[in-house]
Scaffold this motif. Sequence first.
Motif, PDB file in Angstrom:
ATOM      1  N   CYS A 176      17.174  -6.831  -1.719  1.00 34.35           N
ATOM      2  CA  CYS A 176      18.248  -7.563  -1.126  1.00 34.35           C
ATOM      3  C   CYS A 176      19.249  -6.542  -1.292  1.00 34.35           C
ATOM      4  N   SER A 179      25.133  -7.419  -4.232  1.00 28.86           N
ATOM      5  CA  SER A 179      26.325  -8.138  -3.964  1.00 28.86           C
ATOM      6  C   SER A 179      26.957  -8.301  -2.484  1.00 28.86           C
ATOM      7  N   HIS A 375      12.158 -15.669  -9.889  1.00 29.55           N
ATOM      8  CA  HIS A 375      13.557 -15.943 -10.433  1.00 29.55           C
ATOM      9  C   HIS A 375      13.911 -15.685 -11.812  1.00 29.55           C
ATOM     10  N   CYS A 400      20.766 -16.230 -11.175  1.00 29.21           N
ATOM     11  CA  CYS A 400      19.597 -15.550 -10.232  1.00 29.21           C
ATOM     12  C   CYS A 400      20.501 -15.741  -8.828  1.00 29.21           C
ATOM     13  N   LYS A 401      20.717 -16.820  -8.278  1.00 32.00           N
ATOM     14  CA  LYS A 401      21.615 -16.711  -7.108  1.00 32.00           C
ATOM     15  C   LYS A 401      20.779 -16.320  -5.761  1.00 32.00           C
ATOM     16  N   THR A 402      19.433 -16.260  -5.862  1.00 30.93           N
ATOM     17  CA  THR A 402      18.634 -15.938  -4.667  1.00 30.93           C
ATOM     18  C   THR A 402      17.787 -17.241  -4.201  1.00 30.93           C
ATOM     19  N   THR A 416      13.536 -12.257   0.510  1.00 29.59           N
ATOM     20  CA  THR A 416      14.457 -12.711  -0.578  1.00 29.59           C
ATOM     21  C   THR A 416      15.948 -12.421   0.120  1.00 29.59           C
ATOM     22  N   ASP A 418      20.137 -12.712  -1.145  1.00 28.24           N
ATOM     23  CA  ASP A 418      21.037 -13.057  -2.491  1.00 28.24           C
ATOM     24  C   ASP A 418      22.198 -13.822  -1.650  1.00 28.24           C
TER      25      ASP A 418
END
Length: 536
Positions: A176, A179, A375, A400-402, A416, A418
């Motif tokens: 990923c 951010s 996760h 986690c936010k994925t 994956t 984000d």
Amino acid sequence: MEESGSGSFFRDIGNISSANTSLQCSSLETSAAAASSRHRKMSVPCGPRGMPPMRKNSTFSSFAPRTPSSKTPNKKQGGALGERKQSKSNPNTPSADRFIPSASILDSDLAYYKLMHQKSDERESVDEDSADPTEQMKAKERFDLLTDGQVANGKVLQLSNQPNIRGFSAKSVIPCSGSAKAATATVSRHIPSAPIKTLDAPDISPDFYLNIIDWSARNMVAVALGSGVYMWDVASGSIVDLVEFDDNIEVCSLKFSDDGFYLSVGVSDGHTYVFNAETKAKLRTLLGHPQRVGSCVWNHATVVSGSRAGLVLMHDLRDRSPDPQRHIVAHTGEVCGLAFNCSRNYLASGSSDTTVKIWSLNGTSNTSLHSLDAHTASVKALAWHPSEESILATGGGTMCKTIRLWNVHTGRNVYTVDTGSQVSGLGFSDRYGELASSHGFDTNQLTIWKYPSMHKVKDLTGHTSRIMCMCMSPDREIVVTAAEDETIRLWQVWPRPDDKKAKATTASKRNLHHGDHENNPPDGGAKSNLLLCQQR
């Protein structure tokens, strides 16, 4: 006389054997001479000065067995094919003469493609110039997801170098961007930014781990508010008060049966009730959970429920016993998500222990096929692809936010992304090839993703607090979100294609406005006014 005759008989045999030996030896000599002649004609530079090497005791000595050298594998070293040495003590003992593979380690998706589709792909390559490049790219991305991009060099039966199918492998994850924002896809259709309907839902639970809204095949939306369950008839706009429990009982999960006639209700004392959605009659009480039942799902006549105790219980309603027919100690944390794939042969369970487990329904084993532990927070959001039985999407919580896409045939995390916020729900649209995700902290939005590239299509905002859970209409046109801000919003994300635009006003959309509080107020007291339809 007899003895003399017998002796002459054996002597004749001996003469014949000698004659045969002589013939064999002469033929061997002839072969050796011919071979030597061929070597001289070819002038093979094997010996000194370009002459072939000479051996002592020519003829028969050249056919004698050679002694093992460093370049020739001996019995201790093993042959080139790795033969096993047979036991001298018992020569009749069978050795391992074949390999019996396990079907679970074979890449069946890749094998099916290589055997069934490769020839058709070669025939269709003639028309590649006239084909739509967008559709070609979509098909390629989808199959790369199924096969982890192993098509070009893949073998039909690859029995070595298998991936780690028991859990997460960091090498299999597409990195990923941390951010950074996800890539944005370009779409040609208009997606309304505002919901087509907003419903007030006072006293809705703010607990992230509960599943308290569902839309049935008979066009009824059920929602749990406090200790009661209410149903909204989308066609007529009327509200049905299904059941009201004691004040110390909280409704924790709701799920309609496949045909929409029955509703399972999991509550905080560990019981699961089955109601007739039309007559409102309570039909069954299912036991077995020591703590609250936060998730339910149906598989034909079987109710599968998960609880805070980490248990997954299966109750077959054809059996009159209130006890479960199958009892699985699935997780060490609360089971907050359950989902069957389209073929109903796999069950996925998500938990607050951060793992997702895959269970097979083809046997009675209570051991999971895969334990997916990529996760880093609770996993409540689960969604299987509606037509590709091996593709599972999972979403992680606040830490986690994925969103992760899995191929459960191999147990690998193949993609994956984000999302930047807590994932509370997921749902696929097979018609548009997209995925919807609902989110909590920090953005409280509904996001549409292109599948399988996972490029972001659009963010739909409007909730002022985190979305607790989501569900979809039976025709998969409308996504419903229930949030902590005590509102339920309906988003028309996936309308029918333009060629059917004249008929696009389906029953669910056509009658949504019939429930407006101004035009058709519900009857009864304060509890009957829990779903106040507001045009916003």
